[in-house]
Design a protein around this motif. Structure first.
Motif, PDB file in Angstrom:
ATOM      1  N   GLU A 179       0.820  -1.209   0.000  1.00 44.66           N
ATOM      2  CA  GLU A 179       0.000   0.000   0.000  1.00 44.66           C
ATOM      3  C   GLU A 179       0.854   1.259   0.000  1.00 44.66           C
ATOM      4  OE1 GLU A 179      -4.184  -0.599   1.887  1.00 44.66           O
ATOM      5  OE2 GLU A 179      -2.718  -1.225   3.379  1.00 44.66           O
ATOM      6  N   GLU A 181       3.877   1.608  -1.212  1.00 41.84           N
ATOM      7  CA  GLU A 181       4.475   1.770  -2.536  1.00 41.84           C
ATOM      8  C   GLU A 181       3.450   2.303  -3.533  1.00 41.84           C
ATOM      9  OE1 GLU A 181       7.325  -0.822  -5.463  1.00 41.84           O
ATOM     10  OE2 GLU A 181       5.306  -1.583  -5.087  1.00 41.84           O
ATOM     11  N   ALA A 182       2.217   1.802  -3.442  1.00 43.00           N
ATOM     12  CA  ALA A 182       1.163   2.282  -4.336  1.00 43.00           C
ATOM     13  C   ALA A 182       0.899   3.771  -4.119  1.00 43.00           C
ATOM     14  CB  ALA A 182      -0.116   1.477  -4.109  1.00 43.00           C
ATOM     15  N   LYS A 185       3.787   5.789  -5.563  1.00 41.26           N
ATOM     16  CA  LYS A 185       3.719   5.870  -7.019  1.00 41.26           C
ATOM     17  C   LYS A 185       2.643   6.844  -7.483  1.00 41.26           C
ATOM     18  CE  LYS A 185       5.342   1.249  -8.404  1.00 41.26           C
ATOM     19  NZ  LYS A 185       4.925  -0.024  -9.054  1.00 41.26           N
ATOM     20  N   SER A 186       1.543   6.894  -6.745  1.00 36.19           N
ATOM     21  CA  SER A 186       0.427   7.749  -7.164  1.00 36.19           C
ATOM     22  C   SER A 186       0.608   9.204  -6.752  1.00 36.19           C
ATOM     23  CB  SER A 186      -0.890   7.223  -6.589  1.00 36.19           C
ATOM     24  OG  SER A 186      -0.945   7.438  -5.185  1.00 36.19           O
ATOM     25  N   ALA A 252      -4.169   1.879   0.959  1.00 35.94           N
ATOM     26  CA  ALA A 252      -4.869   1.909  -0.324  1.00 35.94           C
ATOM     27  C   ALA A 252      -6.032   0.910  -0.305  1.00 35.94           C
ATOM     28  CB  ALA A 252      -3.888   1.633  -1.470  1.00 35.94           C
ATOM     29  N   HIS A 283      -6.074  -5.958  -3.792  1.00 33.24           N
ATOM     30  CA  HIS A 283      -5.174  -4.845  -4.114  1.00 33.24           C
ATOM     31  C   HIS A 283      -4.113  -5.301  -5.119  1.00 33.24           C
ATOM     32  CE1 HIS A 283      -2.498  -1.337  -2.902  1.00 33.24           C
ATOM     33  NE2 HIS A 283      -1.626  -2.172  -3.437  1.00 33.24           N
ATOM     34  N   GLU A 287      -3.472  -4.051  -9.035  1.00 41.91           N
ATOM     35  CA  GLU A 287      -2.198  -3.460  -9.452  1.00 41.91           C
ATOM     36  C   GLU A 287      -1.573  -4.198 -10.631  1.00 41.91           C
ATOM     37  OE1 GLU A 287       0.571  -1.245  -6.369  1.00 41.91           O
ATOM     38  OE2 GLU A 287       0.263  -3.321  -5.791  1.00 41.91           O
ATOM     39  N   ARG A 289      -0.131  -7.197 -10.268  1.00 46.04           N
ATOM     40  CA  ARG A 289       1.018  -7.965  -9.783  1.00 46.04           C
ATOM     41  C   ARG A 289       1.038  -9.345 -10.451  1.00 46.04           C
ATOM     42  NH1 ARG A 289       4.727  -5.276  -6.162  1.00 46.04           N
ATOM     43  NH2 ARG A 289       3.543  -3.541  -5.280  1.00 46.04           N
ATOM     44  N   LEU A 336      -4.323   4.169  -5.007  1.00 44.78           N
ATOM     45  CA  LEU A 336      -3.696   3.251  -5.940  1.00 44.78           C
ATOM     46  C   LEU A 336      -3.172   4.050  -7.132  1.00 44.78           C
ATOM     47  CD1 LEU A 336      -3.404   0.143  -5.868  1.00 44.78           C
ATOM     48  CD2 LEU A 336      -5.283   0.033  -7.506  1.00 44.78           C
ATOM     49  N   TRP A 337      -2.056   3.614  -7.672  1.00 51.00           N
ATOM     50  CA  TRP A 337      -1.429   4.371  -8.767  1.00 51.00           C
ATOM     51  C   TRP A 337      -2.132   4.178 -10.104  1.00 51.00           C
ATOM     52  CZ3 TRP A 337       0.814   1.365 -12.632  1.00 51.00           C
ATOM     53  CH2 TRP A 337       1.026   0.022 -12.314  1.00 51.00           C
TER      54      TRP A 337
END
Length: 354
Positions: A179, A181-182, A185-186, A252, A283, A287, A289, A336-337
Motif C-alpha cells: 500500500e 508503494e502504491a 507511485k500515485s 490503499a 489490491h 495493481e 502484480r 492506488l497508482w
C-alpha cells in the motif's frame, strides 16, 4: 509541492519483561498515571506496573475500559483523569483501548503511553484514533497532533497472548509495503499531509521481508508461548515497522476493503488484520502484480492461518455493495497508482476471493 513528513513515537522499547521497567521510562513524563484496559489487558501488566511504579514514585489510577472506542467512553475517561489530576494516560491492552487512550491524551494535552498486550495491529505507534459509534459501527478517523510519547512492548506478554492476535497483526502488516508503494507511485500524501519519504518506503519493505522470512516460525513460537528471535522480529514488524510504514507511507485498497467488509454479516467476527489480508489480495490483482507474487502472499497467509477467501455465504449483491463502498470518493482505494472503479474492484474480488 508538499514537503516530506515522517512521524514516530517518542520512544519505542521492546523486549521480554519490558513491563517491569515502565516506571523508569514514564517518570520523565509525569507522576500520576491513568491506566485503562480490559480485564485481561490490565492483568497482563499489573505486576510490572505495580513494582516499577512503586520504585519510581509514580501513582496510578486503574480504570477498566468499557470495550468501545466511542465518544462517550473518551469523555468518561477524560473526566476520570481530570478528577484525579492525572498527567499521563496509559493503555494496557489491544487496539480499541489504545486508540481510546490516544484520543483522551490528545484532548487533555498530556502524554500517552502505550503498552500493547498483543501484537495484533500497528495502532500503538500511530498518531491516529479510529472512532466508532456505541454499537460498534465506524464513525470517523481522528488524526492526532502528537504521536504516543512512549510505546513499551513486553514480548513475554505477547508470547502468552492468543496466537490469532499475532497472526492478525501479520495480516495487517503484510499489506504495509504494497500500500505504501502504491501511494508513493500515485503521489498521494501520507497521514501527516506530507510527501512520502524514502525512509517510510524502506521501513515498509523491511516489514514485508521480515514477515515472509520469520512469520511462520514466529507462529510456532507463539503456539509454544516462547519468546524467540523470530517472535521478536515479527512483533517489531507488526507494531513498529508497520506503524511507521502505514502512517508515514500510506494505505490503499487493502485498508479500504477492510472497512467495507464490515457490510458482510458473516465477517463481523473477523479481526482487522484478517480483513486487511483479504483486501491485500484484491489490491495486488488490481495493481497487476504477477501471479507468482500473488501466490507467494496467498501461500504465506494460508500457512500462518489468515483467510484467503470470502465466506461461502457471501453473494453477488453483498460483494457489489462492498466494492461500491470501497470505491466511494474519499476512500483510500484511490491512493492506488492506477485509476479504479467499483466494477473493477468487484471483478478482482470475484477472481481472487471466491
Amino acid at each position: 509541492m508538499a514537503t516530506q513528513i515522517f512521524g514516530a513515537p517518542g520512544r519505542y522499547i521492546q523486549g521480554a519483561g519490558a513491563a517491569f521497567s515502565l516506571g523508569g521510562y514514564i517518570k520523565p513524563l509525569g507522576e500520576r498515571v491513568l491506566v485503562s484496559g480490559g480485564r485481561t489487558g490490565l492483568l497482563a501488566t499489573r505486576e510490572g506496573r505495580g513494582r516499577s511504579f512503586q520504585a519510581s514514585g509514580i501513582r496510578q489510577v486503574e480504570e477498566p475500559f468499557r470495550g468501545e472506542t466511542c465518544d462517550s467512553e473518551i469523555e468518561r475517561l477524560c473526566g476520570i483523569a481530570k478528577a484525579h489530576g492525572c498527567d499521563v494516560i496509559l493503555a494496557s491492552g489491544g487496539g480499541k483501548v489504545i486508540d481510546t487512550v490516544k484520543a483522551v491524551a490528545e484532548l487533555l494535552g498530556v502524554p500517552s503511553v502505550i503498552v500493547p498486550t498483543t501484537a495484533a495491529s500497528d495502532a500503538p505507534c500511530s498518531a491516529l484514533a479510529v472512532i466508532y459509534n456505541e454499537d460498534g459501527s465506524f464513525n470517523r478517523l481522528m488524526p492526532l497532533k502528537k504521536s504516543p510519547a512512549l510505546v513499551i512492548v513486553d514480548t513475554e506478554i505477547i508470547a502468552n497472548a492468543p496466537v490469532r492476535q499475532l497472526v492478525s497483526g501479520m495480516g495487517d502488516a503484510i499489506a504495509t509495503w504494497f500500500e505504501a508503494e502504491a501511494a508513493y507511485k500515485s503521489g498521494a500524501l501520507n497521514n501527516f499531509g506530507g510527501n512520502i519519504s524514502m525512509a517510510a518506503i524502506a521501513l515498509s519493505k523491511l516489514c514485508r521481508d521480515t514477515l515472509l522470512e520469520y512469520g511462520r516460525e514466529a507462529v510456532r513460537s507463539a503456539e509454544s508461548k516462547t519468546v524467540t528471535m523470530a517472535l521478536e522480529k515479527v512483533v517489531e514488524a507488526n507494531t513498529l515497522l508497520s506503524g511507521l510504514g502505514f502512517e508515514s507511507g500510506g494505505v490503499a485498497v487493502a485498508h479500504a476493503l477492510s472497512e467495507s467488509f464490515t457490510i458482510i454479516p458473516a465477517m463481523h467476527d473477523y479481526t482487522h488484520g484478517e480483513k486487511v489480508a483479504l483486501g491485500l489480495l484484491v489490491h495486488m490483482r488490481l495493481e497487476g502484480r504477477s501471479e507468482g507474487e500473488i501466490r507467494e502472499i496467498k501461500s504465506f497467509c494460508e500457512d500462518i492461518g489468515l483467510p484467503v477467501a470470502l465466506p461461502d455465504s457471501v453473494d453477488e449483491d453483498l460483494m457489489r455493495a462492498v466494492a461500491q463502498d470501497a470505491a466511494a470518493l474519499g476512500k483510500p482505494s484511490h491512493n492506488l497508482w492506477v485509476s479504479i472503479m467499483a466494477e473493477e474492484i468487484l471483478e478482482a474480488m470475484r477472481g481472487i476471493l471466491l
